[in-house]
Write a protein that holds these residues in place. Structure first.
Motif, PDB file in Angstrom:
ATOM      1  N   VAL A  45       0.840  -1.204   0.000  1.00 23.00           N
ATOM      2  CA  VAL A  45       0.000   0.000   0.000  1.00 23.00           C
ATOM      3  C   VAL A  45       0.874   1.253   0.000  1.00 23.00           C
ATOM      4  O   VAL A  45       0.618   2.209  -0.746  1.00 23.00           O
ATOM      5  N   GLN A  46       1.929   1.261   0.813  1.00 20.54           N
ATOM      6  CA  GLN A  46       2.791   2.444   0.890  1.00 20.54           C
ATOM      7  C   GLN A  46       3.518   2.691  -0.424  1.00 20.54           C
ATOM      8  O   GLN A  46       3.636   3.835  -0.876  1.00 20.54           O
ATOM      9  N   GLN A  47       4.010   1.623  -1.056  1.00 21.25           N
ATOM     10  CA  GLN A  47       4.672   1.794  -2.346  1.00 21.25           C
ATOM     11  C   GLN A  47       3.706   2.343  -3.390  1.00 21.25           C
ATOM     12  O   GLN A  47       4.068   3.193  -4.210  1.00 21.25           O
ATOM     13  N   ALA A  48       2.473   1.856  -3.371  1.00 21.73           N
ATOM     14  CA  ALA A  48       1.471   2.346  -4.317  1.00 21.73           C
ATOM     15  C   ALA A  48       1.199   3.830  -4.086  1.00 21.73           C
ATOM     16  O   ALA A  48       1.076   4.608  -5.043  1.00 21.73           O
ATOM     17  N   LYS A  49       1.135   4.238  -2.820  1.00 18.49           N
ATOM     18  CA  LYS A  49       0.923   5.655  -2.514  1.00 18.49           C
ATOM     19  C   LYS A  49       2.116   6.488  -2.994  1.00 18.49           C
ATOM     20  O   LYS A  49       1.932   7.590  -3.523  1.00 18.49           O
ATOM     21  N   ASN A  50       3.326   5.958  -2.840  1.00 23.12           N
ATOM     22  CA  ASN A  50       4.509   6.669  -3.324  1.00 23.12           C
ATOM     23  C   ASN A  50       4.457   6.849  -4.836  1.00 23.12           C
ATOM     24  O   ASN A  50       4.787   7.913  -5.374  1.00 23.12           O
ATOM     25  N   ILE A  51       4.078   5.789  -5.534  1.00 22.67           N
ATOM     26  CA  ILE A  51       4.013   5.833  -6.998  1.00 22.67           C
ATOM     27  C   ILE A  51       3.060   6.923  -7.456  1.00 22.67           C
ATOM     28  O   ILE A  51       3.370   7.714  -8.354  1.00 22.67           O
ATOM     29  N   ILE A  52       1.886   6.969  -6.858  1.00 21.38           N
ATOM     30  CA  ILE A  52       0.903   7.994  -7.232  1.00 21.38           C
ATOM     31  C   ILE A  52       1.461   9.381  -6.945  1.00 21.38           C
ATOM     32  O   ILE A  52       1.332  10.306  -7.755  1.00 21.38           O
TER      33      ILE A  52
END
Length: 682
Positions: free
Chosen positions: A268-275
Motif C-alpha cells: 500500500v505504501q509503495q502504491a501511494k509513493n508511486i501515485i
C-alpha cells in the motif's frame, strides 16, 4: 471498525458502522465480556449481606428455643442466660463468619466458572463472527466501486504489453534502437504498458527515467501506464502460515527475505509513493497499479489468502482513489472471488502452443462469460508465423480485450522466476508480430491477409503448375511461359481462354475457382508477344560501369531468355581496385529487374540475396571481411503488408579492396529490353 456488542443473553452480535472496515473486533469482544462479568460480581456482592442475615435468623430461633424449654427457666434467665447469651453470641459470631465464608466461597466459585464460560463463549463467538462480518463488509464496499460498470476508457481491443524492459528512450536514434519505441509505434492501438523497476523495488524517490518513459508512452497513445509491484502470492497475509510461505519461496526459487518484503502495508505504501511521484497533469495522467504474482485461488493454500487480496484492492481504492486502475496478474484463470480483487486481470500467461491446443481446458471458464472484455488480459509468448493467426482466433473466441503476443520465449532453466534463463520480456516482439497484432486490434487483419495473398505474386516457370492452396481465397501468379493450368477454373478472359503467359489471379468462391488475366485483350495478342520475346535469345555480356557510375570496370550483366546473371570478376579486365565507399541501391535497368521471391512478407521486410563465392582481397593479398559485400535487396512497404516498393543492387566497401570474383543468377519477369544498357563485351 467492526464493533462487537454483548446482549442480555450473553450472545454476540456484530455491528458494522457505515464506512468502517478495519478495526480490532476481538479486543472489543473481550472488553464487553469483562464488563458483564464485573456487573454480575457486583450484583452478588450486593446481595451477600442479606443472604447471610437470612441464614443466621433461620438458625438462631432453634438454639434459643432449645435453651428456654427447661423447667428452670427463671434460674436460667437469672444465672445461665447471660452466660448462654455470651456463648451463643460467640457461637453465632463464629457460625456467621463460617456461613458467610462458605457462601462467599460458593458464590465466588460459581462466579469464576461463569466468568470463564462467558469469556470462552464470547471469544469463540467473536472469532467465528469476524470473518463473515469482515467479508460481508468488504464485499459491500467493493460493490459500491461499481466494478464492471466503469470501462476506464477501454472501448475495444488493444495491445497491453508486459513491457518489463528498462527505459531506453536515449536509444531511439542510435543503431541499437529502442525496444520501447517499437512498441510505442503502435500508437492508438496501445492500451496498457507496464513500468517495472527492479521487480517492484521503487526506492525512496522518483526515478526520472521511468517518469519520462511513461510520459512518452502516454504521448504515443497508451491509455494507462501501470507500475509494477509484487505480492508474492499473498505469502505475508494473516491467513497464510509458515508452510505456505515456504511453498511460495520454493516455487519462486528466491530467498525468504524477498518473500517477506511483500507485506500488506508495504504494498500500500509503495502504491501511494508511486501515485505521489509519477501521477499529475504535468507528469503521467493515468497511472495504474500492477500487482504481480497474485493467486488464482484454486488450491487450498491460495484459497485462504483470497480475502487478503480483496482487502488489498479495497485499501488501494481508498488510499489512491477509485479512478486508479488496479491490475492483478495470477497468470491463469481464477476463482470468481478474485475478480472482486481487481479491475483487470491477466488470466493467461503462457505459450502459444498451449493457448491454441484444443486439449487445453478452462482458459476462460464460464463464470467469466458475463464480464466485459476489458477486464481480461492474455499474454502469449512463443508466437510464430505458423500459429499467430490461431492465437488471434482463440483470443477472439474468448472475447479478450487486452492482448500481448510475442515471439520471444520463456524458460526458467537454472535461473528463477525473477531471473529466468530465457525471458520473453527482455525484448520487444519482432516487427512482424507487432504489425499483425496491431492489425488484429484494429479489426483489419482478415482484409490485409486477403490483400497480402493478392499482392504475393508467385512466379510459375515454363512447364510448371500452379493452384490455390487449401483454404486460400485469392492468389496471384506470374506465368513465365507455357504452364499446366489448374483443372476446373472458370476463366473470365476473352473467349474464356486460359492465358499462356503473364499475370493471373485466381479467386475461390464457394466451390468454384475463377481465373482473371489483367490486361489480356485476346489470346492471339499474347501468343504474338510470347513469340517476339522468344526471338531475342540473349543480350550477351554488358559492362555496367558507365550505367551505374561505379569507379572501375568490374560489374557485368547479361540476360538469356528470363535468366539474368550479374558477374563481379576480373575475367575481362585483369582485376580492378574498388575504392573505399558505399554503392547502395543501384537501380536495375529496364528488362533486368529480378522477380520478387515467394512470400508472404510483413511490412518493412528486407529480402537479401548475397553473391555466391564473392572474394574481396586487400592490396597485400589478405582476405577482407567485415562489411565488404555485394547483394540484391527487395524492400517492402513500411505501412502496408507485402507491398514491394523497390529492388536494388547493393555494394558496400569499408576498405579499399580488389575484387577477385562473385556471381549471382536470378529470374526476371520483365519483358525483354528493346535497348540494352552498358557496353558490350566480346
Amino acid at each position: 471498525m467492526v464493533n462487537i456488542e454483548i446482549t442480555g443473553d450473553n450472545r454476540l452480535a456484530a455491528v458494522t458502522e457505515e464506512g468502517a472496515l478495519f478495526g480490532k473486533p476481538l479486543e472489543s469482544a473481550k472488553a464487553a465480556a469483562r464488563e458483564i462479568v464485573d456487573a454480575r460480581v457486583q450484583t452478588v456482592e450486593n446481595a451477600l449481606p442479606g443472604r447471610v442475615e437470612a441464614v443466621v435468623t433461620e438458625k438462631l430461633p432453634a438454639a434459643v428455643q432449645a435453651a428456654t424449654g427447661s423447667e428452670i427457666t427463671r434460674q436460667i434467665d437469672e444465672r445461665v442466660t447471660p452466660t448462654i447469651e455470651s456463648k451463643v453470641s460467640s457461637v453465632i459470631t463464629d457460625k456467621t463468619a463460617g456461613i458467610k465464608t462458605e457462601i462467599l466461597s460458593s458464590v465466588t466459585t460459581e462466579i469464576d466458572n461463569r466468568v470463564e464460560a462467558g469469556k470462552t463463549a464470547a471469544v469463540t463467538e467473536a472469532k467465528s463472527a469476524i470473518p463473515a462480518v469482515v467479508d460481508s463488509a468488504v464485499h459491500e464496499a467493493i460493490s459500491k466501486i461499481d466494478i464492471g460498470e466503469k470501462d476506464f476508457g477501454f472501448t475495444g481491443r488493444d495491445i497491453a504489453a508486459t513491457s518489463y524492459w528498462h527505459p531506453d528512450f536515449w536509444n531511439e536514434n542510435t543503431q541499437k534502437g529502442s525496444e520501447w519505441r517499437k512498441l510505442l509505434n503502435t500508437g492508438s492501438s496501445l492500451g496498457i504498458v507496464v513500468l517495472d523497476k527492479a521487480s517492484g523495488e521503487w526506492g525512496d524517490a522518483v526515478d526520472e527515467n521511468f517518469l519520462k518513459q511513461g510520459m512518452l508512452a502516454e504521448a504515443a497513445g497508451a491509455k494507462w501506464c501501470a507500475f509494477y509491484l509484487s505480492s508474492r502470492f499473498g505469502a505475508m497475509a494473516e491467513e497464510a502460515d509458515a508452510a505456505y510461505r515456504e511453498e511460495v519461496r520454493k516455487n519462486l526459487n528466491v530467498t525468504m527475505d524477498k518473500v517477506e518484503r511483500a507485506t500488506f502495508d508495504r504494498i500500500v505504501q509503495q502504491a501511494k509513493n508511486i501515485i505521489s511521484w509519477y501521477k499529475g497533469p504535468d507528469k503521467i495522467r493515468k497511472v495504474a497499479i500492477f500487482v504481480d504474482e497474485a493467486v488464482h485461488g484454486w488450491s487450498e493454500g491460495q484459497k485462504k489468502v483470497v480475502p487478503w487480496y480483496k482487502r488489498l484492492y479495497l485499501r488501494l481504492k481508498q488510499e489512491l482513489g477509485e479512478d486508479v486502475l488496479i491490475i492483478i496478474n495470477p497468470g491463469a484463470n481464477t476463482v470468481p472471488e478474485m475478480m472482486e480483487a481487481c479491475d483487470v486481470a491477466i488470466t493467461y500467461e503462457s505459450s502459444a502452443s498451449k493457448y491454441i491446443d484444443p486439449a487445453t481446458k478452462f482458459i476462460h471458464p464460464d463464470h467469466y462469460r458475463t464480464m466485459p472484455a476489458w477486464r481480461f488480459w492474455h499474454v502469449i509468448h512463443g508466437v510464430t508465423k505458423d500459429n499467430i493467426d490461431a492465437v488471434f482466433a482463440t483470443a477472439e473466441k474468448f472475447n479478450i480485450g487486452h492482448l500481448y503476443a510475442t515471439d520471444q520465449t520463456f524458460s526458467v532453466g537454472s535461473g528463477s522466476e525473477d531471473e529466468p534463463d530465457e525471458n520473453p520480456y527482455d525484448y520487444a516482439p519482432s516487427d512482424w508480430v507487432i504489425q499483425d497484432t496491431k492489425s488484429w486490434v484494429k479489426g483489419v487483419l482478415p482484409f490485409e491477409q486477403r490483400v497480402s495473398a493478392l499482392e504475393t505474386v508467385r512466379t510459375v516457370p515454363a512447364g510448371g503448375t500452379y493452384n490455390l492452396s487449401e483454404g486460400q481465397g485469392i492468389g496471384g501468379f506470374f506465368l513465365a511461359g507455357a504452364v499446366t493450368h489448374p483443372a476446373g477454373v472458370q476463366w473470365k478472359t476473352p473467349n474464356s481462354v486460359a492465358p499462356s503467359t503473364g499475370l493471373v489471379i485466381l479467386i475461390r468462391a464457394n466451390d468454384t475457382i475463377y481465373g482473371y488475366a489483367p490486361g489480356m485483350t485476346s489470346a492471339p495478342a499474347v501468343a504474338a508477344a510470347q513469340t517476339a520475346v522468344a526471338s531475342v535469345p540473349s543480350t550477351g555480356w554488358r559492362l555496367m560501369t558507365e550505367h551505374w557510375k561505379i569507379p572501375g570496370g568490374y560489374i557485368y550483366m547479361r540476360r538469356d531468355g528470363n535468366q539474368v546473371t550479374i558477374l563481379a570478376a576480373n575475367h575481362f579486365t585483369g582485376g580492378s581496385t574498388i575504392p573505399k565507399g558505399k554503392y547502395l541501391q543501384l537501380a536495375f535497368p529496364s528488362g533486368f529487374r529480378p522477380d520478387v521471391p515467394k512470400g508472404p512478407y510483413t511490412a518493412g521486410t528486407r529480402i537479401r540475396a548475397t553473391f555466391a563465392q564473392t572474394v574481396l582481397t586487400g592490396n597485400s593479398g589478405e582476405i577482407i571481411g567485415g562489411r565488404n559485400r555485394m547483394w540484391i535487396i527487395w524492400d517492402t512497404d513500411e505501412t502496408a503488408r507485402n507491398r514491394k516498393t523497390d529492388v536494388s543492387f547493393n555494394i558496400q566497401v569499408d576498405a579499399e579492396a580488389i575484387l577477385e570474383g562473385g556471381q549471382i543468377t536470378y529470374l526476371t519477369a520483365e519483358p525483354f529490353p528493346q535497348e540494352l544498357p552498358g557496353s558490350p563485351i566480346q
